[in-house]
Motif scaffolding. Structure first.
Motif, PDB file in Angstrom:
ATOM      1  N   SER A 235      14.170  60.709  -4.062  1.00 63.52           N
ATOM      2  CA  SER A 235      14.661  59.433  -4.585  1.00 63.52           C
ATOM      3  C   SER A 235      16.115  59.230  -4.170  1.00 63.52           C
ATOM      4  N   GLU A 237      19.433  56.387  -4.897  1.00 61.81           N
ATOM      5  CA  GLU A 237      20.037  55.223  -5.534  1.00 61.81           C
ATOM      6  C   GLU A 237      21.476  55.117  -5.037  1.00 61.81           C
ATOM      7  N   GLU A 239      24.923  52.204  -4.706  1.00 61.36           N
ATOM      8  CA  GLU A 239      25.459  50.912  -5.143  1.00 61.36           C
ATOM      9  C   GLU A 239      26.952  50.866  -4.908  1.00 61.36           C
ATOM     10  N   TYR A 253      22.860  46.863  -4.502  1.00 59.25           N
ATOM     11  CA  TYR A 253      22.299  48.184  -4.731  1.00 59.25           C
ATOM     12  C   TYR A 253      20.997  48.359  -3.963  1.00 59.25           C
ATOM     13  N   GLU A 255      17.472  51.072  -4.045  1.00 56.51           N
ATOM     14  CA  GLU A 255      16.735  52.156  -4.692  1.00 56.51           C
ATOM     15  C   GLU A 255      15.495  52.466  -3.871  1.00 56.51           C
TER      16      GLU A 255
END
Length: 328
Positions: A235, A237, A239, A253, A255
């Motif tokens: 994963s 993420e 931003e 952002y 994801e």
């Protein structure tokens, strides 16, 4: 006889003058440069003799006074005083060094323990009008070098049970902008099966990853997962805040969720499992209360065919959300 006396006196006076002149020249040679010696005006021979006699008297007086002074008081006492001063200064230095060592500088250089918690609550609607309530909680406790992260994600779609994703991570600073993290993740999700049946999946995964600031100030979390039923995934993420004013901020952002392998009953399709690219616009009333609006484009690949579930198709589309964030 008078002539002999006069000659003798003349020779004696001349000798004294020559000796005095030689002494003065030698002193001037050691105390002055050659140029200064050449520029020095010539002195009268009688003045040289007078100076020589005066220096001789001063030398004689100095030697006499030195003989009269006791040797112990002249030599030993100053040494004793200097030794006492040295010991005193050494004691002061030792005391200051021990005080310096006893003082804990960690409080001035990131050694203090602090806590930070943020709670994010938003309502999201897709293009078909289906809504979902999403909650995120992140709490940190520790020092700049060592911290504990607790991250919880909960998704509650309309008329469905909530899906949970919770992580507990130990975070260790490895550079100025990056922490290495390791811990565990618990995930639980309810699945819709054929004939209006439902099934729930719970799993515990090991987690290892990085948390920090990527180039150009992108705050980034990247994790690799490994769990039972040969599950492995990844994963990401990332931003970044773009300030329009000190209170109005736009945050783009990204994801991503990827599944490398999964042989569980309710397995997801391998490859890029989920992705979201969006923009958040928030207004910071203060550093603790921040309402925001959000628009994003999301993609979800779906689940693969197993003995307990049927295959589902990929879904994608625009998502719109409004929420509020609290920080403590």
């Amino acid at each position: 006889m008078n002539i002999i006396k006069i000659c003798a006196q003349f020779v004696l006076a001349s000798s004294v003058l020559l000796i005095s002149a030689g002494t003065m020249a030698d002193d001037m040679h050691h105390g002055m440069s050659a140029a200064e010696i050449e520029q020095m005006p010539q002195m009268d021979m009688h003045q040289h003799a007078a100076h020589a006699q005066t220096d001789a008297r001063k030398t004689h007086q100095h030697d006499s006074s030195a003989e009269q002074q006791p040797n112990d008081s002249a030599v030993v006492l100053p040494q004793a005083q200097s030794g006492m001063q040295h010991d005193s200064s050494a004691g002061q230095d030792s005391g200051s060094a021990s005080t310096h060592q006893a003082h804990d500088h960690r409080k001035e250089h990131g050694g203090q323990i602090y806590t930070s918690t943020s709670v994010d609550q938003k309502w999201q609607v897709n293009g078909q009008g289906d809504g979902a309530l999403k909650t995120e909680l992140e709490s940190r406790i520790g020092t700049d070098e060592n911290k504990i992260f607790i991250k919880v994600h909960a998704d509650k779609a309309e008329s469905e049970d909530a899906a949970w994703d919770a992580k507990v991570l130990y975070s260790r600073m490895i550079s100025d902008f990056w922490d290495a993290q390791i811990g565990a993740r618990y995930r639980a999700e309810t699945r819709h099966l054929e004939n209006d049946r439902t099934g729930s999946e719970e799993a515990l995964d090991a987690v290892i990853g990085l948390h920090g600031m990527a180039p150009y100030f992108f705050e980034t979390d990247a994790y690799v997962y490994a769990g039972e039923d040969r599950y492995s995934g990844f994963s990401l993420e990332t931003e970044r805040d773009l300030l329009l004013t000190q209170q109005l901020i736009i945050k783009p952002y990204l994801e991503l969720d990827a599944v490398f392998s999964d042989e569980s009953k309710y397995a997801k399709k391998t490859g890029l499992s989920k992705a979201a690219l969006g923009f958040e616009t928030r207004y910071e009333i203060n550093k603790k209360v921040m309402p925001y609006f959000e628009i994003a484009y999301e993609y979800e690949k779906g689940h693969k065919q197993t003995a307990w579930q049927v295959s589902t198709d990929a879904e994608h589309g625009w998502q719109y959300a409004a929420g509020i964030r609290f920080k403590f």
